[in-house]
Design a protein around this motif. Structure first.
Motif, mmCIF file in Angstrom:
data_model
loop_
_atom_site.group_PDB
_atom_site.id
_atom_site.type_symbol
_atom_site.label_atom_id
_atom_site.label_comp_id
_atom_site.label_asym_id
_atom_site.label_seq_id
_atom_site.Cartn_x
_atom_site.Cartn_y
_atom_site.Cartn_z
ATOM 1 N N PRO A 216 0.944 -1.305 0.173
ATOM 2 C CA PRO A 216 -0.094 0.216 0.067
ATOM 3 C C PRO A 216 0.881 1.350 -0.047
ATOM 4 O O PRO A 216 0.430 2.157 0.525
ATOM 5 C CB PRO A 216 -0.734 -0.060 1.388
ATOM 6 N N PHE A 217 1.844 1.261 -0.429
ATOM 7 C CA PHE A 217 2.635 2.577 -0.554
ATOM 8 C C PHE A 217 3.887 2.402 -1.843
ATOM 9 O O PHE A 217 3.974 1.417 -2.399
ATOM 10 C CB PHE A 217 3.598 2.542 0.558
ATOM 11 N N GLU A 218 4.424 3.669 -2.021
ATOM 12 C CA GLU A 218 5.507 3.483 -3.276
ATOM 13 C C GLU A 218 6.742 3.950 -2.708
ATOM 14 O O GLU A 218 6.788 4.726 -1.525
ATOM 15 C CB GLU A 218 5.024 4.459 -4.136
ATOM 16 N N CYS B 86 3.006 14.069 4.908
ATOM 17 C CA CYS B 86 2.982 12.321 4.883
ATOM 18 C C CYS B 86 1.953 11.927 4.025
ATOM 19 O O CYS B 86 0.782 12.286 3.922
ATOM 20 C CB CYS B 86 2.767 11.816 6.209
ATOM 21 N N HIS B 87 2.423 10.917 3.030
ATOM 22 C CA HIS B 87 1.548 10.351 2.109
ATOM 23 C C HIS B 87 0.984 9.083 2.867
ATOM 24 O O HIS B 87 -0.110 8.666 2.246
ATOM 25 C CB HIS B 87 2.273 10.022 0.712
ATOM 26 N N ARG B 88 1.789 8.381 3.398
ATOM 27 C CA ARG B 88 1.020 7.274 4.279
ATOM 28 C C ARG B 88 1.220 7.296 5.733
ATOM 29 O O ARG B 88 2.762 7.511 6.088
ATOM 30 C CB ARG B 88 1.769 5.939 3.712
ATOM 31 N N VAL B 89 0.356 7.049 6.512
ATOM 32 C CA VAL B 89 0.640 6.931 7.831
ATOM 33 C C VAL B 89 0.419 5.466 8.441
ATOM 34 O O VAL B 89 -1.000 5.192 8.198
ATOM 35 C CB VAL B 89 -0.013 7.980 8.689
ATOM 36 N N ILE B 90 1.389 4.904 8.722
ATOM 37 C CA ILE B 90 0.924 3.197 8.992
ATOM 38 C C ILE B 90 1.137 2.763 10.518
ATOM 39 O O ILE B 90 1.841 3.032 11.069
ATOM 40 C CB ILE B 90 1.854 2.397 8.128
ATOM 41 N N GLY C 150 13.404 -0.520 -0.542
ATOM 42 C CA GLY C 150 13.836 0.713 -1.391
ATOM 43 C C GLY C 150 13.172 2.038 -0.973
ATOM 44 O O GLY C 150 13.377 3.015 -1.635
ATOM 45 N N CYS C 151 12.326 2.000 0.003
ATOM 46 C CA CYS C 151 11.645 3.099 0.511
ATOM 47 C C CYS C 151 12.552 4.168 0.883
ATOM 48 O O CYS C 151 13.672 3.952 1.519
ATOM 49 C CB CYS C 151 10.726 2.960 1.464
ATOM 50 N N GLU C 152 12.518 5.581 0.415
ATOM 51 C CA GLU C 152 13.453 6.564 0.417
ATOM 52 C C GLU C 152 13.301 7.278 1.568
ATOM 53 O O GLU C 152 14.275 8.263 1.999
ATOM 54 C CB GLU C 152 13.455 7.334 -0.847
ATOM 55 N N ASP C 153 12.075 7.608 2.190
ATOM 56 C CA ASP C 153 11.685 8.759 3.224
ATOM 57 C C ASP C 153 10.779 8.087 4.301
ATOM 58 O O ASP C 153 9.711 8.241 4.056
ATOM 59 C CB ASP C 153 10.987 9.830 2.469
ATOM 60 N N PRO D 189 -4.741 9.324 -3.167
ATOM 61 C CA PRO D 189 -4.848 10.368 -2.068
ATOM 62 C C PRO D 189 -3.999 9.839 -0.839
ATOM 63 O O PRO D 189 -3.791 8.540 -0.780
ATOM 64 C CB PRO D 189 -6.404 10.035 -1.669
ATOM 65 N N SER D 190 -3.520 10.635 0.026
ATOM 66 C CA SER D 190 -2.755 10.246 1.155
ATOM 67 C C SER D 190 -3.811 9.516 2.167
ATOM 68 O O SER D 190 -5.081 9.729 2.181
ATOM 69 C CB SER D 190 -2.213 11.757 2.049
ATOM 70 N N SER D 191 -3.125 8.425 2.972
ATOM 71 C CA SER D 191 -4.046 7.559 3.465
ATOM 72 C C SER D 191 -3.413 6.990 4.884
ATOM 73 O O SER D 191 -2.131 7.283 5.037
ATOM 74 C CB SER D 191 -4.249 6.325 2.647
ATOM 75 N N ILE D 192 -4.261 6.794 5.906
ATOM 76 C CA ILE D 192 -3.821 6.072 6.942
ATOM 77 C C ILE D 192 -4.266 4.647 6.835
ATOM 78 O O ILE D 192 -5.303 4.327 6.606
ATOM 79 C CB ILE D 192 -4.899 6.851 8.157
ATOM 80 N N ILE D 193 -3.321 3.593 7.232
ATOM 81 C CA ILE D 193 -3.383 2.481 6.993
ATOM 82 C C ILE D 193 -3.060 1.747 8.504
ATOM 83 O O ILE D 193 -2.126 1.756 9.051
ATOM 84 C CB ILE D 193 -2.427 1.794 6.138
#
Length: 313
Positions: free
Chosen positions: A51-53, A149-153, A77-80, A205-209
């Motif tokens: 669920p992320f890039e 933030c684009h993803r909050v997990i 390979g997540c960068e941030d 859309p930015s999301s909470i997972i």
């Protein structure tokens, strides 16, 4: 003479009927019954849903031994990535003695002189680690990350064993989720502020997972309703597959559990069925155009795991 003729007629009438040869199947052999053809059962291979890039800014809340965060960096390979834990640095080491190797990847300075840290390969740049972060209380980190933030997990949120009463325990966990939703929304990047789209990485859309185990007592939390009351809606849910994150292992809230022999024991959470819920702000679910082929990321069936649910609109 007459008597002899009568006897001959009686014998002739009592003769057995002439036998006829049977050229059919031999006796004792039953008729063959045709068996129905065996159906070929094809096993459906479901690819894990990620669920992320790699180019997105990802905030991880309530991390345990940091094995999930490490997998995002090393294997995806997540960068941030910003990884936060509820404990202090010393408390984290006491709970999870093996955490040094993960820290060496995420924050090399925090792992200096720690046993096992020399076995880990540091990341390309220093990752950001934050300690003493309570997911239910406002603090500097939420102000710093407002709208970024684009993803909050938050994987497997749980207050711990506060009560043995099931109803009270459910309420405690619901309160945790509601307070977290309020703070996490403030960190979401506004619609249209996602990274520049590309053919391989369409924006969404930015999301909470949030990921929870399946079955009770977790189903009693009514996670979807909690999101709706917080101004969110479930865009999609999917089966969480631990195998998609090499090196990840579920960390219990109370830390590593050891048996009488001193060996690590207890059940393994990564082997238990779990589900992830993707929440977006109401009003952010409209399609985002990418050239002439406008499509929503989760609406693209190519990334579906075959076991997903999409919220009706």
């Amino acid at each position: 003479m007459g008597k002899n003729k009568r006897l001959k007629r009686i014998k002739a009438n009592n003769k057995p009927p002439p036998t006829t040869k049977n050229y059919g199947k031999p006796t004792g052999v039953t008729k063959a019954v045709s068996k129905p053809a065996k159906k070929h059962i094809q096993t459906q291979h479901t690819e894990p849903t990620i669920p992320f890039e790699v180019h997105e800014k990802i905030l991880l809340v309530g991390e345990g031994d940091l094995s999930f965060a490490r997998s995002l960096v090393e294997n995806h390979g997540c960068e941030d990535v910003i990884a936060t834990v509820f404990e202090s640095r010393d408390e984290l080491k006491d709970k999870y003695p093996h955490v040094a190797e993960n820290l060496a990847v995420l924050s090399p300075k925090d792992a200096e002189d720690e046993p096992g840290a020399e076995n880990a390969k540091p990341g390309k740049r220093e990752r950001i680690m934050r300690y003493n972060i309570d997911a239910t209380k406002p603090g500097p980190i939420w102000k710093e990350l407002t709208g970024k933030c684009h993803r909050v997990i938050f994987n497997f949120p749980h207050v711990g064993g506060k009560s043995k009463d099931v109803n009270r325990q459910v309420r405690y966990n619901q309160e945790l989720i509601v307070k977290f939703f309020k703070l996490a929304q403030s960190a979401l990047a506004p619609l249209g502020h996602q990274p520049k789209p590309s053919h391989n990485h369409p924006v969404s859309p930015s999301s909470i997972i949030i990921t929870l185990f399946e079955g009770e007592p977790y189903t009693l939390w009514n996670i979807r309703d909690l999101g709706r009351h917080a101004g969110l809606q479930v865009e999609r849910s999917f089966r969480f597959q631990a195998k998609a994150y090499p090196g990840y292992r579920h960390a219990r809230t109370l830390g590593v559990v050891k048996g009488k022999d001193g060996e690590e024991g207890g059940w393994k959470g990564e082997e238990r069925a779990a589900r992830s819920y993707v929440f977006v702000r109401k009003g952010d679910t409209e399609k985002i155009s990418i050239g002439e082929n406008a499509r929503r990321r989760w609406g693209d069936r190519d990334v579906s795991d075959g076991d997903g649910e999409e919220e009706g609109r």
